[in-house]
Design a protein around this motif. Structure first.
Motif, mmCIF file in Angstrom:
data_model
loop_
_atom_site.group_PDB
_atom_site.id
_atom_site.type_symbol
_atom_site.label_atom_id
_atom_site.label_comp_id
_atom_site.label_asym_id
_atom_site.label_seq_id
_atom_site.Cartn_x
_atom_site.Cartn_y
_atom_site.Cartn_z
ATOM 1 N N ASP A 146 30.542 41.597 12.725
ATOM 2 C CA ASP A 146 31.956 41.284 12.533
ATOM 3 C C ASP A 146 32.491 40.568 13.767
ATOM 4 O OD1 ASP A 146 34.617 41.132 11.975
ATOM 5 O OD2 ASP A 146 34.994 43.292 11.998
ATOM 6 N N PRO A 147 32.599 39.241 13.736
ATOM 7 C CA PRO A 147 33.060 38.503 14.922
ATOM 8 C C PRO A 147 34.479 38.867 15.343
ATOM 9 C CG PRO A 147 32.957 37.057 13.008
ATOM 10 C CD PRO A 147 32.277 38.331 12.619
ATOM 11 N N THR A 148 35.285 39.385 14.443
ATOM 12 C CA THR A 148 36.645 39.779 14.829
ATOM 13 C C THR A 148 36.629 41.007 15.730
ATOM 14 O OG1 THR A 148 36.989 41.207 12.888
ATOM 15 C CG2 THR A 148 37.561 38.864 12.661
ATOM 16 N N ALA A 149 35.484 41.687 15.809
ATOM 17 C CA ALA A 149 35.359 42.861 16.668
ATOM 18 C C ALA A 149 34.767 42.522 18.036
ATOM 19 C CB ALA A 149 34.505 43.927 15.985
ATOM 20 N N ASP A 150 34.389 41.257 18.260
ATOM 21 C CA ASP A 150 33.942 40.855 19.599
ATOM 22 C C ASP A 150 35.052 41.147 20.604
ATOM 23 O OD1 ASP A 150 31.727 39.923 18.283
ATOM 24 O OD2 ASP A 150 32.142 37.796 18.612
ATOM 25 N N PHE A 151 34.678 41.470 21.838
ATOM 26 C CA PHE A 151 35.709 41.814 22.813
ATOM 27 C C PHE A 151 35.343 41.340 24.204
ATOM 28 C CE2 PHE A 151 32.775 45.416 22.866
ATOM 29 C CZ PHE A 151 32.630 45.683 24.220
ATOM 30 N N ILE A 152 36.373 41.202 25.026
ATOM 31 C CA ILE A 152 36.251 40.932 26.459
ATOM 32 C C ILE A 152 37.060 41.998 27.180
ATOM 33 C CG2 ILE A 152 36.754 39.320 28.332
ATOM 34 C CD1 ILE A 152 36.727 37.075 26.199
ATOM 35 N N VAL A 153 36.467 42.605 28.181
ATOM 36 C CA VAL A 153 37.171 43.561 29.024
ATOM 37 C C VAL A 153 37.275 42.972 30.427
ATOM 38 C CG1 VAL A 153 37.096 45.830 30.125
ATOM 39 C CG2 VAL A 153 36.505 45.598 27.705
ATOM 40 N N VAL A 154 38.488 42.890 30.934
ATOM 41 C CA VAL A 154 38.731 42.377 32.281
ATOM 42 C C VAL A 154 39.258 43.516 33.144
ATOM 43 C CG1 VAL A 154 40.003 40.736 33.715
ATOM 44 C CG2 VAL A 154 39.249 40.067 31.408
ATOM 45 N N GLY A 155 38.540 43.831 34.209
ATOM 46 C CA GLY A 155 38.962 44.867 35.137
ATOM 47 C C GLY A 155 39.513 44.266 36.417
ATOM 48 N N ILE A 156 40.591 44.831 36.921
ATOM 49 C CA ILE A 156 41.222 44.362 38.154
ATOM 50 C C ILE A 156 41.391 45.547 39.096
ATOM 51 C CG2 ILE A 156 43.263 43.299 39.192
ATOM 52 C CD1 ILE A 156 43.734 41.873 36.528
ATOM 53 N N GLU A 157 40.834 45.413 40.287
ATOM 54 C CA GLU A 157 40.943 46.439 41.338
ATOM 55 C C GLU A 157 41.742 45.847 42.491
ATOM 56 O OE1 GLU A 157 39.555 49.462 41.358
ATOM 57 O OE2 GLU A 157 37.780 49.474 40.070
ATOM 58 N N VAL A 158 42.808 46.508 42.881
ATOM 59 C CA VAL A 158 43.650 46.020 43.973
ATOM 60 C C VAL A 158 43.756 47.092 45.049
ATOM 61 C CG1 VAL A 158 45.885 45.087 44.636
ATOM 62 C CG2 VAL A 158 44.998 44.640 42.342
ATOM 63 N N ASN A 159 43.439 46.733 46.286
ATOM 64 C CA ASN A 159 43.715 47.609 47.426
ATOM 65 C C ASN A 159 45.174 47.421 47.820
ATOM 66 O OD1 ASN A 159 41.023 48.441 47.604
ATOM 67 N ND2 ASN A 159 40.491 46.811 49.038
ATOM 68 N N LEU A 160 45.991 48.425 47.589
ATOM 69 C CA LEU A 160 47.415 48.319 47.912
ATOM 70 C C LEU A 160 47.713 48.670 49.363
ATOM 71 C CD1 LEU A 160 49.176 49.835 44.782
ATOM 72 C CD2 LEU A 160 49.338 47.491 45.607
ATOM 73 N N PHE A 161 47.074 49.732 49.868
ATOM 74 C CA PHE A 161 47.354 50.229 51.211
ATOM 75 C C PHE A 161 46.053 50.419 51.981
ATOM 76 C CE2 PHE A 161 50.638 51.903 48.352
ATOM 77 C CZ PHE A 161 51.784 51.414 48.965
ATOM 78 N N ARG A 162 46.162 50.348 53.288
ATOM 79 C CA ARG A 162 44.997 50.628 54.133
ATOM 80 C C ARG A 162 44.743 52.134 54.163
ATOM 81 N NH1 ARG A 162 43.028 46.573 57.097
ATOM 82 N NH2 ARG A 162 44.235 44.645 57.224
ATOM 83 N N PRO A 163 43.515 52.571 53.938
ATOM 84 C CA PRO A 163 43.231 54.016 53.954
ATOM 85 C C PRO A 163 43.599 54.639 55.297
ATOM 86 C CG PRO A 163 41.362 52.776 53.101
ATOM 87 C CD PRO A 163 42.314 51.770 53.653
ATOM 88 N N THR A 164 44.089 55.849 55.262
ATOM 89 C CA THR A 164 44.503 56.539 56.483
ATOM 90 C C THR A 164 43.355 56.637 57.484
ATOM 91 O OG1 THR A 164 46.077 57.838 55.175
ATOM 92 C CG2 THR A 164 45.507 58.673 57.365
ATOM 93 N N LYS A 165 42.151 56.863 57.002
ATOM 94 C CA LYS A 165 40.978 56.978 57.874
ATOM 95 C C LYS A 165 40.186 55.679 57.956
ATOM 96 C CE LYS A 165 40.419 61.952 57.076
ATOM 97 N NZ LYS A 165 39.479 63.031 56.639
ATOM 98 N N GLY A 166 40.755 54.607 57.426
ATOM 99 C CA GLY A 166 40.087 53.318 57.478
ATOM 100 C C GLY A 166 39.109 53.122 56.332
ATOM 101 N N PHE A 167 38.693 51.883 56.135
ATOM 102 C CA PHE A 167 37.715 51.579 55.102
ATOM 103 C C PHE A 167 36.327 52.057 55.549
ATOM 104 C CE2 PHE A 167 41.004 48.399 54.136
ATOM 105 C CZ PHE A 167 41.124 48.578 52.760
ATOM 106 N N PRO A 168 35.436 52.336 54.589
ATOM 107 C CA PRO A 168 34.071 52.721 54.963
ATOM 108 C C PRO A 168 33.418 51.673 55.856
ATOM 109 C CG PRO A 168 34.447 53.072 52.617
ATOM 110 C CD PRO A 168 35.645 52.336 53.136
ATOM 111 N N THR A 169 32.530 52.114 56.697
ATOM 112 C CA THR A 169 31.894 51.241 57.683
ATOM 113 C C THR A 169 31.281 50.009 57.039
ATOM 114 O OG1 THR A 169 31.418 53.159 59.083
ATOM 115 C CG2 THR A 169 30.169 51.143 59.511
#
Length: 270
Positions: A146-169
Protein backbone atom coordinates in the motif's frame (compact mmCIF):
# COMPACT_ATOMS: atom_id res chain seq x y z
CA UNK A 1 -6.71 12.40 18.29
CA UNK A 2 -9.33 9.77 18.92
CA UNK A 3 -7.61 6.85 17.18
CA UNK A 4 -5.39 4.38 19.04
CA UNK A 5 -5.37 6.28 22.35
CA UNK A 6 -3.64 3.34 24.07
CA UNK A 7 -0.24 4.15 22.52
CA UNK A 8 -0.39 7.69 23.88
CA UNK A 9 -1.52 6.94 27.44
CA UNK A 10 1.65 8.35 29.02
CA UNK A 11 1.67 11.71 27.26
CA UNK A 12 1.75 15.06 29.02
CA UNK A 13 -1.44 17.08 29.07
CA UNK A 14 -1.88 19.57 26.23
CA UNK A 15 -4.81 21.34 27.82
CA UNK A 16 -4.32 24.22 27.38
CA UNK A 17 -2.12 23.98 24.27
CA UNK A 18 1.58 24.89 24.63
CA UNK A 19 2.25 28.64 25.03
CA UNK A 20 3.23 30.75 22.02
CA UNK A 21 1.01 28.77 19.64
CA UNK A 22 -1.21 31.77 19.02
CA UNK A 23 -1.72 31.50 15.27
CA UNK A 24 -4.24 28.69 15.12
CA UNK A 25 -1.64 25.98 14.43
CA UNK A 26 -3.37 22.64 15.12
CA UNK A 27 -2.11 20.48 17.98
CA UNK A 28 -4.46 17.52 17.55
CA UNK A 29 -1.57 15.43 16.21
CA UNK A 30 0.98 16.54 18.82
CA UNK A 31 1.96 14.16 21.63
CA UNK A 32 4.39 15.09 24.40
CA UNK A 33 6.14 12.50 26.57
CA UNK A 34 8.32 12.99 29.62
CA UNK A 35 10.83 10.45 28.29
CA UNK A 36 11.10 7.99 25.43
CA UNK A 37 13.92 5.75 24.26
CA UNK A 38 13.72 7.57 20.90
CA UNK A 39 11.09 9.78 19.29
CA UNK A 40 12.08 8.45 15.85
CA UNK A 41 11.83 4.90 17.12
CA UNK A 42 8.39 5.54 18.59
CA UNK A 43 7.00 6.89 15.33
CA UNK A 44 8.56 4.11 13.26
CA UNK A 45 7.06 1.53 15.60
CA UNK A 46 3.56 2.96 15.17
CA UNK A 47 3.94 4.48 11.71
CA UNK A 48 1.36 2.33 9.95
CA UNK A 49 -1.32 3.46 12.42
CA UNK A 50 -0.69 7.20 12.45
CA UNK A 51 -1.61 10.00 10.04
CA UNK A 52 0.50 12.47 8.10
CA UNK A 53 1.81 15.26 10.30
CA UNK A 54 1.91 13.41 13.64
CA UNK A 55 4.51 15.03 15.93
CA UNK A 56 6.01 13.35 19.00
CA UNK A 57 8.03 15.32 21.58
CA UNK A 58 10.10 14.02 24.50
CA UNK A 59 11.67 15.98 27.33
CA UNK A 60 14.48 13.41 27.41
CA UNK A 61 15.61 10.35 25.45
CA UNK A 62 17.41 7.28 26.73
CA UNK A 63 18.50 5.92 23.34
CA UNK A 64 18.64 8.87 20.93
CA UNK A 65 20.59 8.24 17.73
CA UNK A 66 22.14 10.36 15.01
CA UNK A 67 23.40 9.52 11.56
CA UNK A 68 25.41 6.28 11.18
CA UNK A 69 24.10 5.07 14.53
CA UNK A 70 25.93 7.67 16.61
CA UNK A 71 24.63 8.36 20.12
CA UNK A 72 23.06 11.76 20.78
CA UNK A 73 23.63 13.28 24.20
CA UNK A 74 20.19 13.92 25.77
CA UNK A 75 20.46 15.30 29.33
CA UNK A 76 17.27 16.09 31.29
CA UNK A 77 16.01 19.67 30.81
CA UNK A 78 18.90 20.42 28.46
CA UNK A 79 17.29 19.99 25.08
CA UNK A 80 14.26 19.35 22.95
CA UNK A 81 13.72 16.05 21.16
CA UNK A 82 11.07 15.87 18.48
CA UNK A 83 10.06 13.74 15.49
CA UNK A 84 7.43 14.18 12.80
CA UNK A 85 5.77 11.59 10.56
CA UNK A 86 5.09 12.41 6.92
CA UNK A 87 3.27 10.46 4.23
CA UNK A 88 4.93 11.03 0.82
CA UNK A 89 1.62 10.14 -0.82
CA UNK A 90 0.25 13.41 0.58
CA UNK A 91 3.01 15.45 -1.08
CA UNK A 92 4.77 13.48 -3.79
CA UNK A 93 7.79 15.81 -4.03
CA UNK A 94 8.46 15.90 -0.29
CA UNK A 95 10.80 12.90 -0.18
CA UNK A 96 13.22 14.61 -2.59
CA UNK A 97 13.94 17.57 -0.30
CA UNK A 98 12.63 16.61 3.14
CA UNK A 99 16.00 16.57 4.95
CA UNK A 100 17.02 19.93 3.52
CA UNK A 101 13.57 21.33 4.27
CA UNK A 102 13.62 20.02 7.84
CA UNK A 103 17.07 21.51 8.37
CA UNK A 104 15.80 24.94 7.30
CA UNK A 105 12.58 24.49 9.31
CA UNK A 106 14.63 23.75 12.44
CA UNK A 107 16.97 26.69 11.75
CA UNK A 108 14.03 29.07 11.32
CA UNK A 109 12.46 27.78 14.53
CA UNK A 110 15.70 28.31 16.47
CA UNK A 111 15.99 31.82 15.04
CA UNK A 112 12.40 32.57 16.01
CA UNK A 113 12.93 31.32 19.56
CA UNK A 114 16.41 32.74 20.21
CA UNK A 115 16.81 35.68 17.81
CA UNK A 116 19.85 34.15 16.12
CA UNK A 117 19.80 32.12 12.91
CA UNK A 118 22.20 29.15 13.14
CA UNK A 119 24.73 28.15 10.51
CA UNK A 120 23.86 25.13 8.35
CA UNK A 121 26.36 22.35 7.73
CA UNK A 122 25.43 20.09 4.86
CA UNK A 123 23.62 17.84 5.02
CA UNK A 124 21.70 18.00 8.29
CA UNK A 125 23.46 19.78 11.16
CA UNK A 126 23.06 23.23 12.70
CA UNK A 127 25.90 25.19 14.31
CA UNK A 128 26.38 28.24 16.51
CA UNK A 129 29.82 29.73 16.98
CA UNK A 130 31.46 26.76 15.31
CA UNK A 131 29.77 24.22 17.59
CA UNK A 132 26.96 21.83 16.77
CA UNK A 133 23.67 22.71 18.44
CA UNK A 134 21.21 20.52 16.52
CA UNK A 135 21.00 17.52 14.24
CA UNK A 136 18.36 16.11 11.91
CA UNK A 137 17.88 12.40 11.20
CA UNK A 138 15.59 11.29 8.36
CA UNK A 139 14.40 7.69 8.09
CA UNK A 140 11.92 6.13 5.68
CA UNK A 141 9.72 3.06 5.62
CA UNK A 142 7.48 1.29 3.14
CA UNK A 143 3.85 0.36 3.53
CA UNK A 144 4.43 -2.94 1.73
CA UNK A 145 1.65 -3.31 -0.86
CA UNK A 146 0.00 0.00 0.00
CA UNK A 147 1.98 3.05 -1.21
CA UNK A 148 -0.30 5.37 0.77
CA UNK A 149 1.20 3.81 3.90
CA UNK A 150 4.80 4.72 2.96
CA UNK A 151 6.26 7.08 5.55
CA UNK A 152 9.14 9.40 6.37
CA UNK A 153 10.16 10.11 9.95
CA UNK A 154 12.24 13.22 10.61
CA UNK A 155 13.90 13.54 14.01
CA UNK A 156 15.26 16.83 15.34
CA UNK A 157 17.55 17.06 18.39
CA UNK A 158 18.34 20.52 19.76
CA UNK A 159 20.77 21.34 22.56
CA UNK A 160 19.03 24.23 24.31
CA UNK A 161 21.33 24.75 27.30
CA UNK A 162 24.89 23.90 28.24
CA UNK A 163 24.93 20.98 30.71
CA UNK A 164 25.76 22.00 34.27
CA UNK A 165 28.68 19.54 34.34
CA UNK A 166 29.64 20.19 30.74
CA UNK A 167 29.36 18.02 27.66
CA UNK A 168 30.94 14.54 27.70
CA UNK A 169 34.65 14.53 26.95
CA UNK A 170 34.15 12.87 23.57
CA UNK A 171 32.10 15.80 22.24
CA UNK A 172 33.16 18.67 24.50
CA UNK A 173 35.25 20.29 21.78
CA UNK A 174 32.49 20.45 19.19
CA UNK A 175 29.14 20.50 21.01
CA UNK A 176 27.28 23.71 21.74
CA UNK A 177 23.85 24.95 22.68
CA UNK A 178 21.30 27.54 21.63
CA UNK A 179 21.78 29.33 24.96
CA UNK A 180 24.95 29.71 27.01
CA UNK A 181 22.91 29.44 30.20
CA UNK A 182 22.71 26.34 32.38
CA UNK A 183 19.49 24.31 32.10
CA UNK A 184 16.65 25.12 34.49
CA UNK A 185 16.46 22.71 37.43
CA UNK A 186 12.95 21.65 36.42
CA UNK A 187 9.97 22.72 34.39
CA UNK A 188 9.68 24.16 30.91
CA UNK A 189 11.72 27.25 30.14
CA UNK A 190 10.31 30.03 27.92
CA UNK A 191 13.06 29.23 25.40
CA UNK A 192 11.97 25.61 25.20
CA UNK A 193 8.30 26.50 24.82
CA UNK A 194 9.04 29.13 22.15
CA UNK A 195 11.14 26.63 20.22
CA UNK A 196 8.49 23.93 20.48
CA UNK A 197 5.82 26.28 19.15
CA UNK A 198 8.06 27.41 16.28
CA UNK A 199 8.97 23.83 15.36
CA UNK A 200 5.32 22.80 15.29
CA UNK A 201 4.53 25.68 12.93
CA UNK A 202 7.52 25.07 10.67
CA UNK A 203 7.17 21.28 10.46
CA UNK A 204 3.44 21.50 9.82
CA UNK A 205 4.17 23.89 6.93
CA UNK A 206 6.89 21.58 5.58
CA UNK A 207 4.43 18.69 5.48
CA UNK A 208 2.22 20.75 3.16
CA UNK A 209 5.02 22.19 0.98
CA UNK A 210 4.61 21.54 -2.74
CA UNK A 211 8.32 21.91 -3.49
CA UNK A 212 11.76 22.93 -2.30
CA UNK A 213 11.64 26.54 -3.51
CA UNK A 214 10.58 27.91 -0.11
CA UNK A 215 13.64 26.34 1.57
CA UNK A 216 16.63 26.31 -0.77
CA UNK A 217 17.28 30.07 -0.46
CA UNK A 218 17.84 29.87 3.31
CA UNK A 219 19.83 26.65 2.92
CA UNK A 220 22.27 28.41 0.61
CA UNK A 221 22.34 31.73 2.44
CA UNK A 222 23.22 30.21 5.82
CA UNK A 223 25.57 27.46 4.66
CA UNK A 224 28.87 27.35 6.56
CA UNK A 225 30.59 25.33 3.80
CA UNK A 226 30.31 27.34 0.58
CA UNK A 227 33.82 28.15 -0.65
CA UNK A 228 35.49 25.75 1.77
CA UNK A 229 37.58 22.71 0.95
CA UNK A 230 35.99 19.48 2.18
CA UNK A 231 36.62 15.76 2.06
CA UNK A 232 33.69 13.38 1.66
CA UNK A 233 33.75 9.68 2.34
CA UNK A 234 31.20 6.91 2.26
CA UNK A 235 30.97 3.16 1.97
CA UNK A 236 31.87 3.15 -1.72
CA UNK A 237 33.43 6.53 -2.50
CA UNK A 238 35.83 9.24 -1.45
CA UNK A 239 36.05 12.72 -2.90
CA UNK A 240 37.69 16.04 -2.10
CA UNK A 241 37.05 19.50 -3.45
CA UNK A 242 35.64 22.97 -2.88
CA UNK A 243 31.97 23.46 -2.08
CA UNK A 244 30.47 25.61 -4.83
CA UNK A 245 26.88 25.51 -3.66
CA UNK A 246 23.74 23.38 -3.78
CA UNK A 247 21.27 22.44 -6.47
CA UNK A 248 17.55 23.16 -6.17
CA UNK A 249 16.99 20.18 -3.86
CA UNK A 250 19.89 20.94 -1.53
CA UNK A 251 22.31 18.41 -3.02
CA UNK A 252 25.96 19.40 -2.62
CA UNK A 253 27.89 20.69 -5.65
CA UNK A 254 31.56 19.96 -5.18
CA UNK A 255 34.20 21.45 -7.50
CA UNK A 256 37.45 19.57 -7.98
CA UNK A 257 40.14 22.26 -8.06
CA UNK A 258 43.10 19.88 -8.27
CA UNK A 259 44.03 21.08 -11.77
CA UNK A 260 44.51 24.71 -10.74
CA UNK A 261 42.48 27.65 -9.54
CA UNK A 262 39.53 26.88 -11.80
CA UNK A 263 37.30 23.88 -11.10
CA UNK A 264 37.89 21.04 -13.52
CA UNK A 265 34.46 19.55 -12.90
CA UNK A 266 31.50 19.55 -10.55
CA UNK A 267 30.20 16.59 -8.64
CA UNK A 268 26.78 16.37 -7.02
CA UNK A 269 26.25 14.56 -3.72
CA UNK A 270 22.87 13.72 -2.20
Amino acid sequence: MTIFPEIFENTRSLAPPPPFLDDGTPVDRLFWFGQLPSTNGFLKQHALRLPHGTIVVADAQSAGRGRRGRDFFSPPNGGLHLSVLYRPAKRSALSSFVTMGACVAAARAIADASGRYPDIKWVNDLYRGGRKIAGILTEAGLGHDDPTADFIVVGIEVNLFRPTKGFPTAIAGRAGAVSDDAPPPSGDSPLKLRLLAALIRELTALGEAAGAKAYIGDYRAHSMLIGKRVRLSGRSFQSEGTVRGFNGLGHLLLADAAAGNKPSHLEEFH
